[in-house]
Motif scaffolding. Structure first.
Motif, PDB file in Angstrom:
ATOM      1  N   LYS A   1       0.835  -1.198   0.000  1.00 21.93           N
ATOM      2  CA  LYS A   1       0.000   0.000   0.000  1.00 21.93           C
ATOM      3  C   LYS A   1       0.872   1.252   0.000  1.00 21.93           C
ATOM      4  CE  LYS A   1      -3.653   2.225   2.667  1.00 21.93           C
ATOM      5  NZ  LYS A   1      -4.523   2.095   3.839  1.00 21.93           N
ATOM      6  N   ALA A   2       1.915   1.264   0.809  1.00 22.89           N
ATOM      7  CA  ALA A   2       2.816   2.418   0.858  1.00 22.89           C
ATOM      8  C   ALA A   2       3.506   2.636  -0.483  1.00 22.89           C
ATOM      9  CB  ALA A   2       3.853   2.225   1.969  1.00 22.89           C
ATOM     10  N   LEU A   3       3.890   1.563  -1.142  1.00 24.42           N
ATOM     11  CA  LEU A   3       4.531   1.669  -2.456  1.00 24.42           C
ATOM     12  C   LEU A   3       3.568   2.247  -3.492  1.00 24.42           C
ATOM     13  CD1 LEU A   3       6.924   1.171  -4.327  1.00 24.42           C
ATOM     14  CD2 LEU A   3       6.118  -1.173  -4.607  1.00 24.42           C
ATOM     15  N   VAL A   4       2.342   1.757  -3.508  1.00 26.49           N
ATOM     16  CA  VAL A   4       1.346   2.259  -4.457  1.00 26.49           C
ATOM     17  C   VAL A   4       1.073   3.738  -4.206  1.00 26.49           C
ATOM     18  CG1 VAL A   4      -1.082   2.090  -5.139  1.00 26.49           C
ATOM     19  CG2 VAL A   4       0.296   0.022  -4.916  1.00 26.49           C
ATOM     20  N   LEU A   5       0.919   4.130  -2.946  1.00 29.63           N
ATOM     21  CA  LEU A   5       0.677   5.539  -2.627  1.00 29.63           C
ATOM     22  C   LEU A   5       1.857   6.415  -3.035  1.00 29.63           C
ATOM     23  CD1 LEU A   5      -1.184   5.261   0.781  1.00 29.63           C
ATOM     24  CD2 LEU A   5      -2.129   5.901  -1.441  1.00 29.63           C
ATOM     25  N   ALA A   6       3.070   5.898  -2.896  1.00 33.59           N
ATOM     26  CA  ALA A   6       4.249   6.659  -3.319  1.00 33.59           C
ATOM     27  C   ALA A   6       4.244   6.867  -4.833  1.00 33.59           C
ATOM     28  CB  ALA A   6       5.526   5.936  -2.882  1.00 33.59           C
TER      29      ALA A   6
END
Length: 72
Positions: free
Chosen positions: A25-30
């Motif tokens: 999720k953090a990667l996608v948001l980045a």
């Protein structure tokens, strides 16, 4: 980003390595943040509290806790 169900706390990435859902999720948001910063997308909060992502190419997605739904 597409909605999917998982049976555990980890998902699989393209190379087969396990990754936690929070890390994914953090990667996608980045990546989404980079698209916005580069002027390739805009995002906003809807009146229902969801996030709407609009790409300059015309696609529109509603983002929620576990995925994204393409609406246009």
């Amino acid at each position: 980003m597409a909605s999917s169900s998982t049976t555990g706390a980890n998902g699989q990435v393209a190379n087969g390595a396990a990754v936690s859902l929070e890390d994914a999720k953090a990667l996608v948001l980045a990546v989404i943040g980079t698209l916005v910063e580069d002027g390739k997308a805009e995002w906003s909060r809807t009146t229902t509290g969801e996030f709407e992502l609009r790409l300059i190419s015309g696609e529109v997605f509603l983002l929620d806790e576990v995925g994204a739904t393409r609406v246009a």
